[in-house]
Structures are given as C-alpha cells and as structure tokens.
Design a protein around this motif. Structure first.
Motif, PDB file in Angstrom:
ATOM      1  N   ARG A 277       0.823  -1.202   0.000  1.00 14.59           N
ATOM      2  CA  ARG A 277       0.000   0.000   0.000  1.00 14.59           C
ATOM      3  C   ARG A 277       0.861   1.258   0.000  1.00 14.59           C
ATOM      4  NH1 ARG A 277      -2.370   0.307   4.836  1.00 14.59           N
ATOM      5  NH2 ARG A 277      -3.212  -1.770   4.460  1.00 14.59           N
ATOM      6  N   ARG A 278       1.991   1.146   0.673  1.00 17.65           N
ATOM      7  CA  ARG A 278       2.890   2.293   0.741  1.00 17.65           C
ATOM      8  C   ARG A 278       3.746   2.446  -0.513  1.00 17.65           C
ATOM      9  NH1 ARG A 278       5.492   4.530   5.944  1.00 17.65           N
ATOM     10  NH2 ARG A 278       3.618   4.696   7.214  1.00 17.65           N
ATOM     11  N   GLY A 279       3.618   1.463  -1.372  1.00 19.02           N
ATOM     12  CA  GLY A 279       4.421   1.539  -2.586  1.00 19.02           C
ATOM     13  C   GLY A 279       5.894   1.206  -2.341  1.00 19.02           C
ATOM     14  N   LEU A 280       6.155   0.547  -1.235  1.00 19.71           N
ATOM     15  CA  LEU A 280       7.534   0.134  -0.966  1.00 19.71           C
ATOM     16  C   LEU A 280       7.834  -1.131  -1.741  1.00 19.71           C
ATOM     17  CD1 LEU A 280       7.628   0.839   2.865  1.00 19.71           C
ATOM     18  CD2 LEU A 280       8.917   2.031   1.075  1.00 19.71           C
ATOM     19  N   ARG A 281       8.975  -1.179  -2.364  1.00 23.06           N
ATOM     20  CA  ARG A 281       9.322  -2.336  -3.168  1.00 23.06           C
ATOM     21  C   ARG A 281       9.983  -3.406  -2.305  1.00 23.06           C
ATOM     22  NH1 ARG A 281      13.313   0.432  -6.928  1.00 23.06           N
ATOM     23  NH2 ARG A 281      13.671   1.341  -4.872  1.00 23.06           N
ATOM     24  N   ILE A 282       9.614  -4.655  -2.588  1.00 20.19           N
ATOM     25  CA  ILE A 282      10.222  -5.802  -1.925  1.00 20.19           C
ATOM     26  C   ILE A 282      11.082  -6.490  -2.965  1.00 20.19           C
ATOM     27  CG2 ILE A 282       9.777  -7.993  -0.731  1.00 20.19           C
ATOM     28  CD1 ILE A 282       7.006  -6.966  -0.026  1.00 20.19           C
ATOM     29  N   PRO A 283      12.341  -6.738  -2.750  1.00 14.54           N
ATOM     30  CA  PRO A 283      13.092  -6.453  -1.525  1.00 14.54           C
ATOM     31  C   PRO A 283      13.904  -5.162  -1.601  1.00 14.54           C
ATOM     32  CG  PRO A 283      14.368  -7.884  -2.918  1.00 14.54           C
ATOM     33  CD  PRO A 283      13.143  -7.530  -3.693  1.00 14.54           C
ATOM     34  N   GLU A 284      13.766  -4.404  -2.694  1.00  9.87           N
ATOM     35  CA  GLU A 284      14.652  -3.241  -2.843  1.00  9.87           C
ATOM     36  C   GLU A 284      14.557  -2.272  -1.670  1.00  9.87           C
ATOM     37  OE1 GLU A 284      12.616  -4.394  -5.066  1.00  9.87           O
ATOM     38  OE2 GLU A 284      13.821  -4.972  -6.808  1.00  9.87           O
ATOM     39  N   ASP A 285      13.316  -1.964  -1.259  1.00  8.39           N
ATOM     40  CA  ASP A 285      13.182  -1.016  -0.157  1.00  8.39           C
ATOM     41  C   ASP A 285      13.166  -1.727   1.195  1.00  8.39           C
ATOM     42  OD1 ASP A 285      13.003   1.181  -1.927  1.00  8.39           O
ATOM     43  OD2 ASP A 285      10.912   0.675  -2.331  1.00  8.39           O
ATOM     44  N   VAL A 286      12.437  -2.812   1.240  1.00  9.29           N
ATOM     45  CA  VAL A 286      12.357  -3.579   2.483  1.00  9.29           C
ATOM     46  C   VAL A 286      12.373  -5.070   2.161  1.00  9.29           C
ATOM     47  CG1 VAL A 286      10.984  -4.093   4.522  1.00  9.29           C
ATOM     48  CG2 VAL A 286      10.961  -1.781   3.587  1.00  9.29           C
ATOM     49  N   SER A 287      13.210  -5.805   2.865  1.00 16.45           N
ATOM     50  CA  SER A 287      13.210  -7.260   2.729  1.00 16.45           C
ATOM     51  C   SER A 287      12.246  -7.833   3.754  1.00 16.45           C
ATOM     52  CB  SER A 287      14.614  -7.822   2.975  1.00 16.45           C
ATOM     53  OG  SER A 287      15.431  -7.622   1.843  1.00 16.45           O
ATOM     54  N   LEU A 288      11.553  -8.927   3.373  1.00 17.08           N
ATOM     55  CA  LEU A 288      10.560  -9.503   4.280  1.00 17.08           C
ATOM     56  C   LEU A 288      10.792 -11.002   4.444  1.00 17.08           C
ATOM     57  CD1 LEU A 288       7.874  -9.141   5.875  1.00 17.08           C
ATOM     58  CD2 LEU A 288       6.659  -9.529   3.720  1.00 17.08           C
ATOM     59  N   VAL A 289      10.804 -11.445   5.694  1.00 20.81           N
ATOM     60  CA  VAL A 289      10.902 -12.881   5.987  1.00 20.81           C
ATOM     61  C   VAL A 289       9.687 -13.276   6.812  1.00 20.81           C
ATOM     62  CG1 VAL A 289      12.225 -14.716   7.092  1.00 20.81           C
ATOM     63  CG2 VAL A 289      13.419 -12.774   6.068  1.00 20.81           C
ATOM     64  N   GLY A 290       9.055 -14.350   6.450  1.00 26.31           N
ATOM     65  CA  GLY A 290       7.903 -14.819   7.204  1.00 26.31           C
ATOM     66  C   GLY A 290       8.255 -16.028   8.055  1.00 26.31           C
ATOM     67  N   PHE A 291       7.255 -16.518   8.804  1.00 32.13           N
ATOM     68  CA  PHE A 291       7.436 -17.743   9.574  1.00 32.13           C
ATOM     69  C   PHE A 291       6.175 -18.559   9.331  1.00 32.13           C
ATOM     70  CE2 PHE A 291       8.019 -20.782  12.818  1.00 32.13           C
ATOM     71  CZ  PHE A 291       9.308 -20.660  13.348  1.00 32.13           C
ATOM     72  N   ASP A 292       6.335 -19.785   8.892  1.00 35.97           N
ATOM     73  CA  ASP A 292       5.220 -20.672   8.543  1.00 35.97           C
ATOM     74  C   ASP A 292       4.815 -20.446   7.091  1.00 35.97           C
ATOM     75  OD1 ASP A 292       3.170 -22.527   8.662  1.00 35.97           O
ATOM     76  OD2 ASP A 292       1.704 -21.038   9.325  1.00 35.97           O
ATOM     77  N   ASP A 293       5.230 -21.356   6.261  1.00 35.72           N
ATOM     78  CA  ASP A 293       4.985 -21.247   4.822  1.00 35.72           C
ATOM     79  C   ASP A 293       3.531 -21.572   4.489  1.00 35.72           C
ATOM     80  OD1 ASP A 293       5.640 -20.782   2.208  1.00 35.72           O
ATOM     81  OD2 ASP A 293       6.521 -22.746   1.849  1.00 35.72           O
ATOM     82  N   VAL A 294       2.865 -20.654   3.820  1.00 36.01           N
ATOM     83  CA  VAL A 294       1.509 -20.922   3.343  1.00 36.01           C
ATOM     84  C   VAL A 294       1.454 -20.582   1.856  1.00 36.01           C
ATOM     85  CG1 VAL A 294       0.285 -20.751   5.536  1.00 36.01           C
ATOM     86  CG2 VAL A 294       0.793 -18.669   4.252  1.00 36.01           C
ATOM     87  N   PRO A 295       0.483 -21.143   1.144  1.00 32.34           N
ATOM     88  CA  PRO A 295       0.483 -21.072  -0.318  1.00 32.34           C
ATOM     89  C   PRO A 295       0.734 -19.697  -0.934  1.00 32.34           C
ATOM     90  CG  PRO A 295      -1.241 -22.554   0.403  1.00 32.34           C
ATOM     91  CD  PRO A 295      -0.652 -21.951   1.643  1.00 32.34           C
ATOM     92  N   TRP A 296       0.100 -18.659  -0.407  1.00 33.76           N
ATOM     93  CA  TRP A 296       0.245 -17.364  -1.071  1.00 33.76           C
ATOM     94  C   TRP A 296       1.700 -16.910  -1.125  1.00 33.76           C
ATOM     95  CZ3 TRP A 296       2.444 -13.203   1.349  1.00 33.76           C
ATOM     96  CH2 TRP A 296       2.415 -13.145   2.744  1.00 33.76           C
ATOM     97  N   MET A 297       2.498 -17.367  -0.182  1.00 32.61           N
ATOM     98  CA  MET A 297       3.881 -16.884  -0.102  1.00 32.61           C
ATOM     99  C   MET A 297       4.718 -17.286  -1.310  1.00 32.61           C
ATOM    100  SD  MET A 297       4.789 -17.275   3.911  1.00 32.61           S
ATOM    101  CE  MET A 297       3.859 -16.378   5.171  1.00 32.61           C
ATOM    102  N   GLU A 298       4.284 -18.360  -1.933  1.00 34.51           N
ATOM    103  CA  GLU A 298       5.020 -18.787  -3.109  1.00 34.51           C
ATOM    104  C   GLU A 298       4.407 -18.192  -4.379  1.00 34.51           C
ATOM    105  OE1 GLU A 298       5.279 -23.005  -3.399  1.00 34.51           O
ATOM    106  OE2 GLU A 298       6.827 -22.932  -4.966  1.00 34.51           O
ATOM    107  N   MET A 299       3.240 -17.633  -4.253  1.00 32.72           N
ATOM    108  CA  MET A 299       2.536 -17.154  -5.443  1.00 32.72           C
ATOM    109  C   MET A 299       2.737 -15.669  -5.697  1.00 32.72           C
ATOM    110  SD  MET A 299      -0.986 -19.332  -4.930  1.00 32.72           S
ATOM    111  CE  MET A 299      -1.505 -19.270  -6.644  1.00 32.72           C
TER     112      MET A 299
END
Lengths: 353, 353
Positions: A277-299
């Motif tokens: 929503r903020r228009g921040l680019r992943i990973p250029e502006d912010v890198s994101l790591v999750g915990f617990d893999d769910v389908p959307w994360m690969e899509m």
DNA sequence: CTGTTAGCGCGTTCAG
DNA sequence: CTGAACGCGCTAACAG
C-alpha cells in the motif's frame, strides 16, 4: 457481501409417510437371533467366546437391521469415550487447520474420533472447551494452550493432555513444538548476511513459548552478526488488535527498518499489504521474511522468504504422543522438537546503499 | 520436510503423586447438599420446582466440586445429543474450513456442539461419517453431499439433514446453495464482453449440482454472447487427479483458449501455476476467472477476477436451517439460494489481436 | 460357550 | 416442593 437470498419451498411435507424407526439395540438383534444381549455384545465386539454359529447369525441380523452401536451407552459403561478433543486458536487459519488435519490422520488410523474446537485465544473459551471434553469423557485432549486452567482441569480428572505448537511455562506436559529459537535465529542471520542492520521483528503480544522462542532466536541472530538490539525495532502486537496495520506503519515511520521478520503467517500477510500500500518495493526497499509457509507466499511476486515448519507432521506427532500417553499414563513426560527450515525466495535481497 | 526431531524427557514421572479423582456425579453433590439426586438434577438444569434454599446449596456444592454433567448419561437418557455432525469434503481447503466456521458460529450460539469430519469425496467415508453421527445420536447433520446413501441412513433414523454448497439430485432435503448458474454465466459473459471467443471451462468431474450449475451458466453465458459451445474447451477433471496440470496443459495446447474460467479455487490455483510455468502472461496471453474468492487471489499480480461467494454466510444459513428443522421436523423442505458476485481484477483483459 | 445380573449417570415419571 | 423408582443401551462379572 452481495448475497441476497431466495427461499423456495416445495409443496410436499418433509418426510411424508416415512415413519421414523427407533435405532436397533443389542437387545433387538439378540432377540431376533435367539440369544442374550451379552452374547450379541461379545459377537459384535469380537471379545470373549462366542460359537461360530451364533456369531454368524448375530452378525447377519445386525447387518440386516443396520445396527449402529450407541456410543453414549458404551461410553457411559466404559467411562471413557473414543473421542479425542482438540482445541486450537483459530480454525480459519491455515496453520491450525493443517495441524488439525495431521492430528486427525493419526487418530483415525488408531480408530479414534476427533472433535475440534476453536477458542479465540481466550482462556475462558479454552476452559469451556475443556469442560466440553470432560463432559464427553474424552480420554485425551490436544491443544495449542493459552492458559493453564484448562490443562489443570483436564489433568485433575485424569485426562491426558498434549500441548502442540507452544508450551505453557511451568506446566509439565507432553508436547511437540518447533525449534522456534533456531527459526528466529536463521531468519535474523539471513537478513544480517544480506547486509541489513536495521532488522525489525513483528511478533504477537503473548506469553507463548512459540513467540518467545522466535524473539530469542532473533536476538541471538543479531548478536551473532554483531548487530545491536534495538527495542524500537521490536513490535509485539496483541492478537486481533484492530490497529495491527497502524502499528506496522508506525514501525516503518519510526524505525526505518530495511528488513522485517514477521513471526507468523498472519503478520507476514499484514506486513505485505502495508508495504504494498505504501508503494515500498520488496526487496529493494524492504526485505521480508515470514514464519510458517503458506500457499500465497510462493505465489506473490516476489515470493516470500520464509521459515518453513512441518505443520502436518507437528499434528501427527502430537497425536502419536497422545496415543502413547493413553497407553501408558505413568510414562515420563516427553517433549518433541521439530526442526524448521529456511526457504529463501525473492522477498529478501541485499540492503541498498 | 527437513524436520529432524529431538526427544527430550524430563526425569520426573508424569503426574507424580497427584491422585486422579473420579468426576463428581449428581449423586455426589446431592449427598453433599443433603438432597436427592432428582432435586439436584432439577436445580442444575433449572427445570421443575426447587426451593431457593436447596437450589443455592446445590449450586454452591456443584461449583465447589467442579461438577461437569456426564454428556453420555444425558444423551443416553434423552436419546439425543447436543452434537451436530458436519461432514465436508476436505478440511484443508479454505472454502470448507470457512464453511465450517460459519456453521459453528451459529451452532454455538444455540448451545450446540459441532463435530466436523472430512470424507475425501469418498461416498464410503461419508457413510462412515454418517454412522459415527448415528452412533452419537446427533440430532442433525450438515453436509456437502457426495452420495445419497449417507443421507438415506441418517434420515431413516430421524436425523435431520441439511445439504450445503451442493445438492443431490433426487433427494428432497433442506439445503442452502449458491446460484451457481448465475455465477458461471457472469464469468462467461464477462470474458465474452472483453472480446474473447475461445473461452475454456475448467471443472470437476462429478455429478455435483454446484459444478453442473457453473457449467450450465457458462453455456448460457456463451449463448447470450452469441458464441458457439465447443466441447473441446470444456475440461472436467476428476478430484485428486494426479494429472490435473497435464490436463490443463493439454487444454492450452489443443484448445488455444484466450480466456479460462476455473470453476473452483483449487482449479484456479492450478491453472495459475500452469500459466506461469509456461511463461504465459495474464491477462495479455490468457485471461483467468476463478470461482470462490480466497486470499491469494487478491495478492498475486495481477489479482484474479473471481466469482465471489458468501462462504461464511453459506455456513451460517445451513446451521440456521438445521436449527429450524430440529424445531419442526414436519416443516416443508426449504432451499435457500445465495447470490454470488463478480469481482473484477486484473487477470482479465481485452482479447489481443 | 452362554445367560443372568448389575450398574455406569442422568432425567423423568409419579407419589407423597 | 421433594424423593423413590425406573430405564436409556451397553458390557463386565459371574455362574452355569
């Protein structure tokens, strides 16, 4: 929801002349087969001596009458049912649903039934669930615990309890959990290894061991990488908090992190939305790591780097632990720890200059 | 799964001296309060006359002893439990999980318990589930039906049945479903409106009314748009088919569709993966429409245009219908039809020259 | 090998 | 207003 509705009613009455028969009882089939109820019981359960002739006759009659044993009567007599209780935080969350699926698999193989209840992370609802299972004379209960009252209630009555996903401090109880410390550590070190120095943690405001472990791991990871721990980069959000996204926004504004470790799938989703929503680019502006893999994360694009956990297996093990406990009530407490695995995808990249 | 495990065992025995007490019975609390069991029963259930003095005393004792009524004894006596059975196709699927959540909401408000079972779209497992609920003397069962044997069994014993999401042909039964025909029609017309002429349908190879409705709607939509119906553009894939993606690939090769309508969330997901793997751009090369909005559809880029259905409400209505039926076994059969809604996102665009 | 007896815990008569 | 008696359907003991 754009959902109007139409009520259409057929003219015929429901179940027209179809008279409802009372379910057949053991006595019924015994009478029909010319034996006593006890013999019928022995024949149908395969316990005790029954002549082949009698057994055959009984089985035939039972089949013909569509006999279904009355679970209540049996439970009342044996003072113990075949229904194992399961209480999880939220049935709608993929993680808990998968957990339940794993539990059911094992239970059903052992010829147990599963009854799932959702507390909403409310200790009161958890206790209510415990009472339900007490009322049903469940031999055991598996739960993602929120308070210790439920466990206490259950165990005081001799109900076996297995904790799964997280443990309660001070409760000596069979449990199967993930090595959360390691998961958190790997997440933090992965980000640090990419050059990030302002790494934030998004966690849940609870006293769960799961989140505590992930936080600990995060701290250790930072330390290993020679990074300072900055309190302002740690955001712990109460469950169901209505201002979850506002808190994440605030973190972005005030902490200016270049890497975020979201300690569960829900928080990862919320963080993802805020970034977008903020228009921040992943990973250029912010890198994101999750915990617990769910389908959307690969899509999504890029895919989310995540600490994957063997959720189904977590459930399976919990069920096995419970079965073990049912077989040996005096066994020593067992705690199984399953290992998570870091899956690197596109959501993490080198820190930008 | 990269999940090793560690077994750590604490040295203390489980439940050390803690002797397990038998659960308190009505007789126990009656004795303690100096009344008979009957009076205790009346006091605790609030039925029948009990003096205030006796009631207060009884309630206090019950509370002190942590009394939990024995559900089996009660069920045995009343010949009917408070547990409503629910059987869905697949607990792991977001759609069915949400459905169950909706059902539980309403049931719990009415002070009923829910027990969910998953058949794997196997009639045999469905029948087994029915027997389980028969054994528990469930007053009613809600299901996404696969065969008619289970329904027959249940209703022959006077168990109320409500079908949800889909109906069985030839079974006169309360039900709540989506207007699938309309959903399919809107999907097809949306694609046709964008200029597509080769519009494929991805459906499930079953005799479910849900898929049949979506197929019908698709045909009607094509007809409305003046497009011919082409058998080769319709792919109906058996559930759990191992070659689902191969079938989709074949459709792409042989049918050369420019628009695809995937009739459920799972098929939409598979189609999405196939398109991506082939490097086909959405919507430039192929437009995609799903049925049943799930979170990932809004997160991928572009978002998936989808026929949204009020899933939670579907569950809620089913539960209400069941409660209604429990109250009036002779009422006329009711069928509620909820309306879906087309949500247009980026996955559909004008056909390319 | 089989039938009889008894009781699991509760709620519902029916007298008092 | 209360208690005694009974039975829901099943199985564990115990004789036979």
């Amino acid at each position: 929801m754009g959902a109007g509705s139409v009520l259409s009613a057929s003219p015929q009455p429901h179940e027209p002349g179809q008279d409802v028969v009372q379910p057949a009882t053991l006595a019924d089939i015994a009478r029909e087969a010319g034996t006593s109820a006890s013999t019928a019981s022995r024949a149908l359960n395969g316990r005790g001596y029954v002549s082949d002739a009698a057994r055959d006759r009984l089985l035939a009659v039972a089949d013909r009458l569509g006999y279904v044993p009355n679970a209540s009567a049996r439970t009342l007599k044996q003072r113990r049912s075949r229904v194992v209780g399961v209480v999880v935080s939220d049935l709608g969350n993929q993680f808990y649903a998968t957990l339940a699926a794993g539990i059911e698999q094992v239970l059903r193989e052992a010829d147990y039934q599963m009854m799932v209840l959702g507390d909403n992370n409310e200790a009161s609802e958890e206790v209510e669930g415990a009472r339900t299972f007490l009322a049903m004379r469940a031999p055991g209960v598996i739960m993602t615990p929120v308070g210790d009252r439920a466990t206490g209630l259950l165990r005081a009555q001799g109900v076996a309890v297995v904790e799964v996903d997280r443990r309660l401090a001070g409760v000596d109880c069979d449990a199967v959990v993930i090595d959360n410390e390691r998961g958190g550590r790997e997440a933090a070190m992965h980000l640090a290894g990419l050059g990030h120095t302002r790494i934030a943690l998004l966690g849940v405001e609870t006293d769960w061991t799961s989140d505590a472990g992930r936080l600990d791991g995060y701290r250790t990871g930072l330390r290993n990488a020679g990074l300072p721990f900055d309190e302002r980069l740690v955001v712990r959000i109460p469950l169901h908090s209505p201002d979850t996204e506002a808190r994440i926004e605030a973190l972005l504004d005030e902490g200016a992190p270049t890497g975020i470790f979201a300690a569960n799938n829900t928080l990862a989703e919320r963080a993802w939305w805020v970034l977008r929503r903020r228009g921040l680019r992943i990973p250029e502006d912010v890198s994101l790591v999750g915990f617990d893999d769910v389908p959307w994360m690969e899509m999504v694009d890029p895919g989310i780097t995540v600490v994957e956990q063997p959720t189904l297996e977590l459930g399976r093990r919990a069920a096995r632990l419970l079965l073990r406990r049912l077989g040996g009530p005096t066994l020593t407490t067992a705690v199984e720890i399953l290992q998570p695995r870091l899956v690197v995808r596109g959501s993490t990249g080198p820190v930008q200059a």
